[in-house]
Design an enzyme around this catalytic site. Structure first.
Site, PDB file in Angstrom:
ATOM      1  N   LYS A 168       0.854  -1.186   0.000  1.00 38.44           N
ATOM      2  CA  LYS A 168       0.000   0.000   0.000  1.00 38.44           C
ATOM      3  C   LYS A 168       0.889   1.234   0.000  1.00 38.44           C
ATOM      4  CE  LYS A 168      -3.678   2.287   2.595  1.00 38.44           C
ATOM      5  NZ  LYS A 168      -4.562   2.203   3.772  1.00 38.44           N
ATOM      6  N   LYS A 200      -2.161  -1.460  -3.820  1.00 36.51           N
ATOM      7  CA  LYS A 200      -3.024  -0.281  -3.758  1.00 36.51           C
ATOM      8  C   LYS A 200      -2.172   0.966  -3.832  1.00 36.51           C
ATOM      9  CE  LYS A 200      -6.356   2.039  -0.749  1.00 36.51           C
ATOM     10  NZ  LYS A 200      -7.005   2.116   0.545  1.00 36.51           N
TER      11      LYS A 200
HETATM   12 ZN   LIG Z   1      -5.639   3.622   7.936  1.00 38.00          ZN
END
Ligand SMILES: [Zn+2]
Length: 338
Positions: free
Chosen positions: A209, A262
């Site tokens: 992420k 992501k």
């Molecule tokens: Zn968070």
């Protein structure tokens, strides 16, 4: 010496050019026949924002078509999504009370926990995934618990994540999805779930992420903008791909069943590398900023929204994503069916 044009013409005339890729593009049926990748709506997950109250549907200005819903409306939404053919939703709780240590996150009767129970009662076969993080629940908006110098305390944060994951599993959440990017959280959560008998609870890790500007509209939706600083001490540097593979391998070793990259659009190369590296399902999150850009340009008449969305979703499939978490899921299913 003859000129080049004449040489090429002679070769064409005498059949020297044997490569003719256009043959396989000659008709719609031929293109259908040889298509390498397809959009797979079975792999869609629709994110849903759950707020307190009843009969609440609040539009999100930067995400046209997406609303924050109370639990009753979320259940109604899930029934509709299931009837459209959607297989999975991803829940985010947006509480109206917050504190420094995210206490409401692991309330057995918290928003996500109650929503999960009611969804599983109403639509038992719909897969309920739930995001595990602290940023919607802390008054400072960071994903972790702070130490006395204002930094995010990794190991103290793990305790809250574990407690939260356990209440989710208890509420019937099928897929626990930690998004905080603390070190060691997948192992900590897996051990705790197994110790309490939740062997079936699946973990989808937000493994790679990135600290991305593409999350802007989400922070409006979830009320989770950090009150100070940014998330770059825990989320990844957008410049790094090798580091993503390391994060992915760590999470797989710790017990992640599904790994996620992501955001999606600017990280297609990472999706591909992860797909080639691991044998687990790979998810990607087509995030709020990616949604908002398409909506804004379409509103101005600058792009053809439907064609752009289909091309994006196809791109994720080509990059190797098995699961696509996308705000476009419902509209896509309405258009094309499952
Ligand atoms: Zn968070």
């Amino acid at each position: 010496m003859k000129n080049v044009g004449e040489l090429v013409r002679r070769k064409v005339d005498t059949g020297f050019i044997v490569e003719r890729p256009r043959r396989l593009r000659s008709s719609a049926a031929m293109r259908d026949l040889v298509r390498e990748n397809r959009i797979n709506p079975d792999g869609f997950m629709q994110p849903l924002f759950v707020v307190p109250g009843t009969r609440v549907r609040e539009p999100i200005s930067s995400m046209p078509g997406i609303e924050r819903c109370s639990i009753d409306e979320t259940v109604r939404e899930c029934r509709e999504l299931w009837s459209l053919g959607l297989k999975a939703v991803l829940l985010f709780g947006v509480p109206d009370e917050k504190d420094a240590t995210a206490t409401l996150n692991y309330d057995p009767n918290g928003l996500v926990q109650r929503a999960a129970r009611e969804i599983k009662d109403a639509v038992p076969e719909l897969i309920v995934a739930a995001d595990v993080c602290n940023c919607e629940y802390t008054d400072h908006g960071h994903c972790g618990i702070l130490d006395d110098r204002g930094g995010v305390d990794n190991d103290r944060t793990l305790e809250v994540l574990v407690l939260t994951a356990l209440t989710y599993a208890q509420a019937g959440v099928d897929v626990i999805a930690p998004s905080d990017m603390m070190d060691g959280r997948i192992g900590a959560i897996r051990r705790a779930l197994d110790a309490d008998g939740y062997h079936q609870a699946t973990i989808m890790s937000y493994a790679a992420k990135y600290a991305s500007a593409f999350y802007g509209p989400f922070r409006e939706a979830a009320g989770s903008t950090p009150a100070f600083g940014d998330r770059r001490t825990y989320q990844m540097d957008p410049a790094n791909a090798r580091e993503a593979l390391r994060e992915i391998m760590l999470d797989v070793e710790e017990g992640a069943d599904i790994v996620m990259v992501k955001p999606a659009l600017a990280y297609m190369d990472v999706i591909r590398q992860v797909r080639d590296l691991v044998d687990r399902p790979v998810a990607t999150y087509n995030v709020s900023g990616e949604y908002a850009m398409v909506k804004a340009a379409a509103e101005r008449g600058w792009i053809d929204e439907i064609k752009i969305v289909d091309e994006m979703l196809l791109g994720f499939a080509r990059a190797g994503a098995d699961i696509v978490i996308t705000y476009f899921a419902k509209e896509y299913l309405r258009r094309h069916g499952a």
